[in-house]
Write an enzyme that holds these catalytic residues in place. Structure first.
Site, PDB file in Angstrom:
ATOM      1  N   GLY A  42       4.277  -8.802  -3.358  1.00 44.54           N
ATOM      2  CA  GLY A  42       3.219  -9.774  -3.603  1.00 44.54           C
ATOM      3  C   GLY A  42       1.836  -9.158  -3.502  1.00 44.54           C
ATOM      4  O   GLY A  42       1.683  -7.938  -3.551  1.00 44.54           O
ATOM      5  N   ALA A  43       0.801 -10.035  -3.354  1.00 45.66           N
ATOM      6  CA  ALA A  43      -0.607  -9.606  -3.443  1.00 45.66           C
ATOM      7  C   ALA A  43      -0.770  -8.803  -4.728  1.00 45.66           C
ATOM      8  O   ALA A  43      -1.266  -7.671  -4.733  1.00 45.66           O
ATOM      9  CB  ALA A  43      -1.033  -8.802  -2.211  1.00 45.66           C
ATOM     10  N   HIS A  83       1.106  -4.070 -10.535  1.00 43.79           N
ATOM     11  CA  HIS A  83       2.339  -4.861 -10.529  1.00 43.79           C
ATOM     12  C   HIS A  83       2.527  -5.571 -11.875  1.00 43.79           C
ATOM     13  O   HIS A  83       3.631  -5.604 -12.421  1.00 43.79           O
ATOM     14  CB  HIS A  83       2.278  -5.957  -9.459  1.00 43.79           C
ATOM     15  CG  HIS A  83       2.128  -5.474  -8.055  1.00 43.79           C
ATOM     16  ND1 HIS A  83       0.976  -5.669  -7.331  1.00 43.79           N
ATOM     17  CD2 HIS A  83       2.991  -4.835  -7.229  1.00 43.79           C
ATOM     18  CE1 HIS A  83       1.132  -5.188  -6.109  1.00 43.79           C
ATOM     19  NE2 HIS A  83       2.345  -4.652  -6.022  1.00 43.79           N
ATOM     20  N   ASP A  97       4.187   4.974  -6.212  1.00 42.45           N
ATOM     21  CA  ASP A  97       5.009   5.269  -5.031  1.00 42.45           C
ATOM     22  C   ASP A  97       6.066   6.286  -5.461  1.00 42.45           C
ATOM     23  O   ASP A  97       7.246   5.970  -5.598  1.00 42.45           O
ATOM     24  CB  ASP A  97       5.629   3.981  -4.501  1.00 42.45           C
ATOM     25  CG  ASP A  97       4.569   3.000  -4.058  1.00 42.45           C
ATOM     26  OD1 ASP A  97       4.096   3.122  -2.927  1.00 42.45           O
ATOM     27  OD2 ASP A  97       4.161   2.149  -4.880  1.00 42.45           O
ATOM     28  N   SER A 137      -2.292  -3.018  -3.106  1.00 37.53           N
ATOM     29  CA  SER A 137      -2.573  -4.262  -2.370  1.00 37.53           C
ATOM     30  C   SER A 137      -3.429  -3.962  -1.153  1.00 37.53           C
ATOM     31  O   SER A 137      -4.162  -4.817  -0.670  1.00 37.53           O
ATOM     32  CB  SER A 137      -1.262  -4.913  -1.920  1.00 37.53           C
ATOM     33  OG  SER A 137      -0.405  -5.092  -3.022  1.00 37.53           O
ATOM     34  N   ARG A 138      -3.334  -2.739  -0.633  1.00 38.93           N
ATOM     35  CA  ARG A 138      -4.071  -2.381   0.584  1.00 38.93           C
ATOM     36  C   ARG A 138      -5.545  -2.063   0.303  1.00 38.93           C
ATOM     37  O   ARG A 138      -6.327  -1.968   1.244  1.00 38.93           O
ATOM     38  CB  ARG A 138      -3.403  -1.191   1.286  1.00 38.93           C
ATOM     39  CG  ARG A 138      -2.043  -1.553   1.880  1.00 38.93           C
ATOM     40  CD  ARG A 138      -1.456  -0.436   2.701  1.00 38.93           C
ATOM     41  NE  ARG A 138      -0.325  -0.880   3.499  1.00 38.93           N
ATOM     42  CZ  ARG A 138       0.956  -0.771   3.142  1.00 38.93           C
ATOM     43  NH1 ARG A 138       1.276  -0.196   1.993  1.00 38.93           N
ATOM     44  NH2 ARG A 138       1.919  -1.226   3.929  1.00 38.93           N
TER      45      ARG A 138
HETATM   46  P1  AMP Z   1       4.563  -3.058  -3.632  1.00 41.14           P
HETATM   47  O1  AMP Z   1       4.233  -4.515  -3.818  1.00 41.14           O
HETATM   48  O2  AMP Z   1       3.435  -2.253  -3.077  1.00 41.14           O
HETATM   49  O3  AMP Z   1       5.866  -2.856  -2.906  1.00 41.14           O
HETATM   50  O4  AMP Z   1       4.794  -2.468  -5.089  1.00 41.14           O
HETATM   51  C1  AMP Z   1       5.742  -3.040  -5.955  1.00 41.14           C
HETATM   52  C2  AMP Z   1       5.905  -2.146  -7.161  1.00 41.14           C
HETATM   53  O5  AMP Z   1       4.652  -2.024  -7.829  1.00 41.14           O
HETATM   54  C3  AMP Z   1       6.375  -0.726  -6.804  1.00 41.14           C
HETATM   55  O6  AMP Z   1       7.303  -0.287  -7.785  1.00 41.14           O
HETATM   56  C4  AMP Z   1       5.078   0.046  -6.887  1.00 41.14           C
HETATM   57  O7  AMP Z   1       5.280   1.428  -7.180  1.00 41.14           O
HETATM   58  C5  AMP Z   1       4.380  -0.654  -8.026  1.00 41.14           C
HETATM   59  N1  AMP Z   1       2.939  -0.411  -7.983  1.00 41.14           N
HETATM   60  C6  AMP Z   1       2.102  -0.606  -6.937  1.00 41.14           C
HETATM   61  N2  AMP Z   1       0.851  -0.208  -7.263  1.00 41.14           N
HETATM   62  C7  AMP Z   1       0.908   0.266  -8.535  1.00 41.14           C
HETATM   63  C8  AMP Z   1      -0.043   0.840  -9.427  1.00 41.14           C
HETATM   64  N3  AMP Z   1      -1.310   1.007  -9.085  1.00 41.14           N
HETATM   65  N4  AMP Z   1       0.389   1.216 -10.654  1.00 41.14           N
HETATM   66  C9  AMP Z   1       1.678   1.060 -11.024  1.00 41.14           C
HETATM   67  N5  AMP Z   1       2.625   0.524 -10.230  1.00 41.14           N
HETATM   68  C10 AMP Z   1       2.249   0.145  -8.996  1.00 41.14           C
END
Ligand code: AMP
Length: 285
Positions: A31-32, A37, A150, A186-187
């Site tokens: 989320g966020a 995403h 990631d 998100s951070r």
């Molecule tokens: P998270 O919500 O941080 O667990 O991220 C969910 C998914 O979104 C993961 O597959 C992340 O690698 C991807 N993600 C997060 N930030 C980015 C970004 N800036 N560009 C592309 N994918 C992202």
């Protein structure tokens, strides 16, 4: 767009699509949501007949001292963004739905999880691998989309899928950045204006690593020194506050390489204020 709260609802819907021979894409998130995403959701909607996104802040991938309780939660805006992208369904489980009382099994993550993040967050990838494998079972989709942002997580999931014969295609999507280069996260919303400027050091350090290779440098230790110097340049006003790692390693195994002959990946984790940021770049010699 359907909102699914229980594992039964989620599994039934995906099987209903699969029985009609439809391709289904999974986009797991915490989320966020930001444009990074949403770009995964967009790619899935473009490639698959149906897309299901999950929004679940997974407690088992946070260590006790990490930011689980203050992790941003913006559900209404998240659902609005996903609806606009044409996502078919969103799975938004409560923690009990994923970890009912008595839950005690977990995935031992693959060896690629041990270095880098694994050294600084020793329980993180066990939590990630466990929840992702559970999501693959709850939502038996044909494809799953993950961000290169990631990078080590992507390697962990690919290895787990290979090692445990999970019948799913993993699709990697490029990192989406702000116009000045900062990888969306998100951070990032934790950063104040001054920290936001210093956060650009990560992008600058990756640029410096790539430039050094382009200029003929092949010694990984030297390139790591260049990254570290760029991260901490000009004293505390300009640099990051601390560096967990700034490494150049093999792009598949994430093992150290003395000299770059093949595709490598530069990976950084650094703190700016109290916010821990990660970024990476693939570098070809
Ligand atoms: P998270 O919500 O941080 O667990 O991220 C969910 C998914 O979104 C993961 O597959 C992340 O690698 C991807 N993600 C997060 N930030 C980015 C970004 N800036 N560009 C592309 N994918 C992202």
């Amino acid at each position: 767009m359907q909102i699914l709260r229980t594992t039964e609802q989620a599994t039934e819907l995906v099987w209903r699509w699969r029985c009609r021979d439809a391709s289904v894409g999974l986009v797991p998130t915490m989320g966020a949501l930001h444009e990074g995403h949403l770009s995964l959701a967009r790619t899935s909607v473009g490639r698959c007949d149906h897309t299901v996104t999950t929004i679940f802040v997974n407690p088992t991938q946070f260590a006790p001292h990490e930011d689980l309780s203050r992790y941003p939660r913006t559900l209404d805006a998240d659902l609005e963004g996903l609806r606009r992208e044409g996502v078919s369904a969103v799975f938004v489980p409560e923690s009990d739905e994923i970890y009912p009382p008595g839950f005690s099994t977990s995935v031992q993550p693959p060896s690629v999880a041990q270095s880098l993040e694994g050294e600084f967050r020793p329980t993180h990838f066990q939590g990630v691998a466990t929840v992702v494998l559970k999501l693959f079972h709850i939502l038996p989709t044909t494809h799953a989309f993950f961000g290169q942002k990631d990078y080590q997580q992507l390697c962990v999931i690919r290895a787990m899928v290979r090692d445990l014969n999970v019948p799913i295609e993993i699709v990697a999507c490029p990192t989406v950045r702000e116009t000045d280069g900062l990888a969306m996260s998100s951070r990032n919303r934790y950063l104040n204006a001054e920290e936001r400027i210093r956060a650009l050091r990560l992008f600058a350090a990756l640029d410096a690593a790539e430039q050094a290779v382009r200029d003929g440098q092949r010694d990984a230790a030297e390139i790591e020194r260049i990254m570290q110097a760029t991260l901490s340049a000009d004293g505390p006003e300009q640099g990051v506050d601390s560096i967990d790692y700034a490494k150049l390693v093999d792009s598949q195994t994430l093992q150290p390489i003395p000299l770059i002959h093949d595709r490598a990946v530069a990976l950084i984790a650094a703190k700016v204020g109290s916010t821990r940021l990660i970024d990476n770049r693939l570098i070809d010699p």
